[in-house]
Design a protein around this motif. Structure first.
Motif, PDB file in Angstrom:
ATOM      1  N   SER A 179      -6.711 -15.348  31.435  1.00 41.41           N
ATOM      2  CA  SER A 179      -7.816 -16.501  31.691  1.00 41.41           C
ATOM      3  C   SER A 179      -9.072 -15.997  32.329  1.00 41.41           C
ATOM      4  O   SER A 179     -10.117 -16.193  31.969  1.00 41.41           O
ATOM      5  CB  SER A 179      -7.109 -17.765  32.566  1.00 41.41           C
ATOM      6  OG  SER A 179      -6.991 -17.456  34.096  1.00 41.41           O
ATOM      7  N   HIS A 183      -9.584 -15.914  28.127  1.00 39.40           N
ATOM      8  CA  HIS A 183      -8.760 -16.648  27.283  1.00 39.40           C
ATOM      9  C   HIS A 183      -8.606 -18.104  27.602  1.00 39.40           C
ATOM     10  O   HIS A 183      -8.206 -18.281  28.684  1.00 39.40           O
ATOM     11  CB  HIS A 183      -7.385 -15.700  27.181  1.00 39.40           C
ATOM     12  CG  HIS A 183      -7.366 -14.313  26.441  1.00 39.40           C
ATOM     13  ND1 HIS A 183      -7.484 -14.378  25.221  1.00 39.40           N
ATOM     14  CD2 HIS A 183      -7.735 -13.256  27.026  1.00 39.40           C
ATOM     15  CE1 HIS A 183      -7.619 -12.897  24.792  1.00 39.40           C
ATOM     16  NE2 HIS A 183      -7.550 -12.209  26.022  1.00 39.40           N
ATOM     17  N   ARG A 184      -8.446 -18.898  26.612  1.00 38.95           N
ATOM     18  CA  ARG A 184      -8.106 -20.254  26.777  1.00 38.95           C
ATOM     19  C   ARG A 184      -6.925 -20.539  26.050  1.00 38.95           C
ATOM     20  O   ARG A 184      -6.463 -21.712  26.552  1.00 38.95           O
ATOM     21  CB  ARG A 184      -9.608 -21.172  26.587  1.00 38.95           C
ATOM     22  CG  ARG A 184     -10.839 -20.661  27.243  1.00 38.95           C
ATOM     23  CD  ARG A 184     -10.399 -21.169  28.799  1.00 38.95           C
ATOM     24  NE  ARG A 184     -11.419 -20.798  29.875  1.00 38.95           N
ATOM     25  CZ  ARG A 184     -11.529 -19.864  30.569  1.00 38.95           C
ATOM     26  NH1 ARG A 184     -10.576 -18.833  30.486  1.00 38.95           N
ATOM     27  NH2 ARG A 184     -12.296 -19.266  31.234  1.00 38.95           N
ATOM     28  N   ARG A 185      -6.677 -20.218  24.714  1.00 37.62           N
ATOM     29  CA  ARG A 185      -5.746 -20.680  24.170  1.00 37.62           C
ATOM     30  C   ARG A 185      -4.613 -19.493  24.210  1.00 37.62           C
ATOM     31  O   ARG A 185      -4.620 -18.423  23.485  1.00 37.62           O
ATOM     32  CB  ARG A 185      -6.093 -20.522  22.606  1.00 37.62           C
ATOM     33  CG  ARG A 185      -6.832 -22.100  22.469  1.00 37.62           C
ATOM     34  CD  ARG A 185      -6.997 -22.410  20.946  1.00 37.62           C
ATOM     35  NE  ARG A 185      -5.854 -22.543  20.132  1.00 37.62           N
ATOM     36  CZ  ARG A 185      -4.901 -23.645  20.117  1.00 37.62           C
ATOM     37  NH1 ARG A 185      -5.344 -24.562  20.928  1.00 37.62           N
ATOM     38  NH2 ARG A 185      -4.082 -23.718  19.187  1.00 37.62           N
ATOM     39  N   MET A 209      -1.093 -20.946  34.184  1.00 37.22           N
ATOM     40  CA  MET A 209      -1.999 -21.888  33.194  1.00 37.22           C
ATOM     41  C   MET A 209      -2.410 -23.000  34.312  1.00 37.22           C
ATOM     42  O   MET A 209      -3.753 -23.190  34.230  1.00 37.22           O
ATOM     43  CB  MET A 209      -1.252 -22.541  32.066  1.00 37.22           C
ATOM     44  CG  MET A 209      -0.787 -21.595  31.261  1.00 37.22           C
ATOM     45  SD  MET A 209      -2.118 -20.769  30.075  1.00 37.22           S
ATOM     46  CE  MET A 209      -2.428 -22.273  29.081  1.00 37.22           C
ATOM     47  N   LEU A 214      -5.890 -24.511  32.688  1.00 35.97           N
ATOM     48  CA  LEU A 214      -5.715 -24.690  31.217  1.00 35.97           C
ATOM     49  C   LEU A 214      -4.564 -25.685  31.022  1.00 35.97           C
ATOM     50  O   LEU A 214      -3.544 -25.700  31.667  1.00 35.97           O
ATOM     51  CB  LEU A 214      -5.409 -23.437  30.966  1.00 35.97           C
ATOM     52  CG  LEU A 214      -6.551 -22.354  30.811  1.00 35.97           C
ATOM     53  CD1 LEU A 214      -6.163 -20.738  30.513  1.00 35.97           C
ATOM     54  CD2 LEU A 214      -7.751 -22.658  30.286  1.00 35.97           C
ATOM     55  N   THR A 215      -4.729 -26.134  29.962  1.00 38.56           N
ATOM     56  CA  THR A 215      -3.418 -27.163  29.519  1.00 38.56           C
ATOM     57  C   THR A 215      -2.515 -26.335  28.477  1.00 38.56           C
ATOM     58  O   THR A 215      -3.008 -25.690  27.681  1.00 38.56           O
ATOM     59  CB  THR A 215      -3.979 -28.465  28.906  1.00 38.56           C
ATOM     60  OG1 THR A 215      -4.695 -28.970  29.755  1.00 38.56           O
ATOM     61  CG2 THR A 215      -2.849 -29.184  28.313  1.00 38.56           C
ATOM     62  N   ASP A 217      -0.359 -25.857  25.169  1.00 37.63           N
ATOM     63  CA  ASP A 217      -0.350 -26.585  24.223  1.00 37.63           C
ATOM     64  C   ASP A 217       0.936 -26.003  23.571  1.00 37.63           C
ATOM     65  O   ASP A 217       1.570 -25.148  23.233  1.00 37.63           O
ATOM     66  CB  ASP A 217      -1.270 -25.829  23.038  1.00 37.63           C
ATOM     67  CG  ASP A 217      -1.454 -26.413  21.902  1.00 37.63           C
ATOM     68  OD1 ASP A 217      -0.451 -27.176  21.406  1.00 37.63           O
ATOM     69  OD2 ASP A 217      -2.323 -26.017  21.197  1.00 37.63           O
TER      70      ASP A 217
END
Length: 338
Positions: A179, A183-185, A209, A214-215, A217
């Motif tokens: 992160s 990076h976010r995904r 995360m 960050l969430t 997915d």
């Protein structure tokens, strides 16, 4: 000592001015002795020609000087690393290693291991994950008079019967580092159900995360088997997601290597379009291209400590039980391309 009598351990202890226990530690290469004491005892052993008699000692203890390594683990490189660590420790001692693969799903698991321990008259056993997480198995080993040390990814037992790594924290730190690179995904390839290591690493991913804000997915979460082929399959699925992840954390190097192979096969730039981190720091991680960024699981250090605990149970609590993992940064992970 009579002229023609063979020197005994008691003779060594008397002449060296130490206890019989100290002589035994010298013979078993215990790390818990200072160099001066070790040298003094070794000099007496050499001077009087004392040779330990494994058969006599085994008869007295009703145990052979055998260490059993019992495992049901699909990660062959991990098992090999444990063997190497144990063998390094018991080299030049009277101990030997016996390796026994088992099927953890077998209804005869406990009976099979009981028979193995009784037949071989094992001095001690090291249990690898996931069977090391079986409390009933560990209790059975103890009831058979067999010293047991359990390897795990979290605290499973008292320190004298445990070598464990901090998987959850190590994975959280690695994910947070991704992160910080931007990076976010971030996707995740979990290990197989039933492995404590897989669970600890999955919890670590969630922790990292959350720390990064960050969430998770669900579309970027896959489960593998710790094998290369499952990394290939995870690559097929994760790289088809729209939009795709920019980074992947894999719960071991074998799956990470499979994912890397699939990403390159699809023409992606690593790390430009997809960054990859594994776990274990096996030989595979350094030999593939690009070299794999990975969390180093201190397998050999854990195995060496476990072996010391097995061959010198009286001093087992003095050996470390928790081992810290480090992130080894190589070429497979970097900031996402703009």
């Amino acid at each position: 000592m009579a002229k023609d009598a063979k020197p005994t351990i008691n003779d060594v202890a008397r002449l060296a001015g130490v206890s019989k226990k100290t002589v035994s530690r010298v013979i078993n290469k215990s790390p818990l002795l200072n160099d001066a004491t070790r040298s003094k005892v070794e000099a007496v052993i050499a001077e009087i020609g004392y040779v330990p008699n494994p058969q006599a000692r085994a008869l007295a203890l009703r145990r052979n000087f055998l260490i059993g390594l019992i495992h049901d683990n699909p990660n062959a490189q991990m098992v090999l690393g444990v063997q190497e660590g144990i063998l390094e420790t018991i080299r030049d001692t009277e101990f030997a290693l016996v390796v026994r693969p088992v099927d953890r799903h077998s209804p005869q698991l406990l009976d099979d291991i009981r028979h193995f321990i009784e037949q071989q008259r094992l001095f001690g056993v090291m249990l690898l994950p996931p069977i090391s997480e079986n409390d009933e198995l560990a209790d059975m080993c103890r009831k058979l008079g067999c010293t047991v040390v359990r390897m795990g990814s979290a605290a499973l037992d008292k320190s004298e019967h445990l070598v464990a790594s901090n998987d959850r924290q190590a994975v959280a730190d690695a994910v947070f580092w991704l992160s910080e690179l931007g990076h976010r995904r971030i996707g995740f390839i979990a290990g197989p159900q039933g492995f404590r290591s897989a669970r600890e690493r999955e919890l670590g991913f969630a922790d990292g995360m959350a720390r990064a804000g960050l969430t998770i997915d669900p579309a970027l979460m896959e489960r593998g088997t710790y094998r290369f082929e499952s990394g290939l399959a995870a690559g097929d699925r994760l790289l088809a997601v729209d939009p795709p992840p920019t980074a992947i954390f894999s719960s071991n190097d074998e799956m990470a290597a499979g994912f890397l192979h699939r990403a390159l096969d699809k023409g992606l730039k690593v790390p430009g379009q997809i960054s990859i981190i594994g776990f274990d720091n096996t030989a595979t991680a350094a030999h593939i291209w690009p070299p794999l960024t990975t969390v180093q699981w201190p397998i050999k250090a854990m195995a060496r400590a476990a072996a010391h605990k097995l061959i010198d149970p009286l001093e087992a609590a003095s050996q470390p039980s928790i081992f810290l993992s480090d992130l080894i940064r190589r070429s497979s992970a970097d900031a996402p391309s703009a």
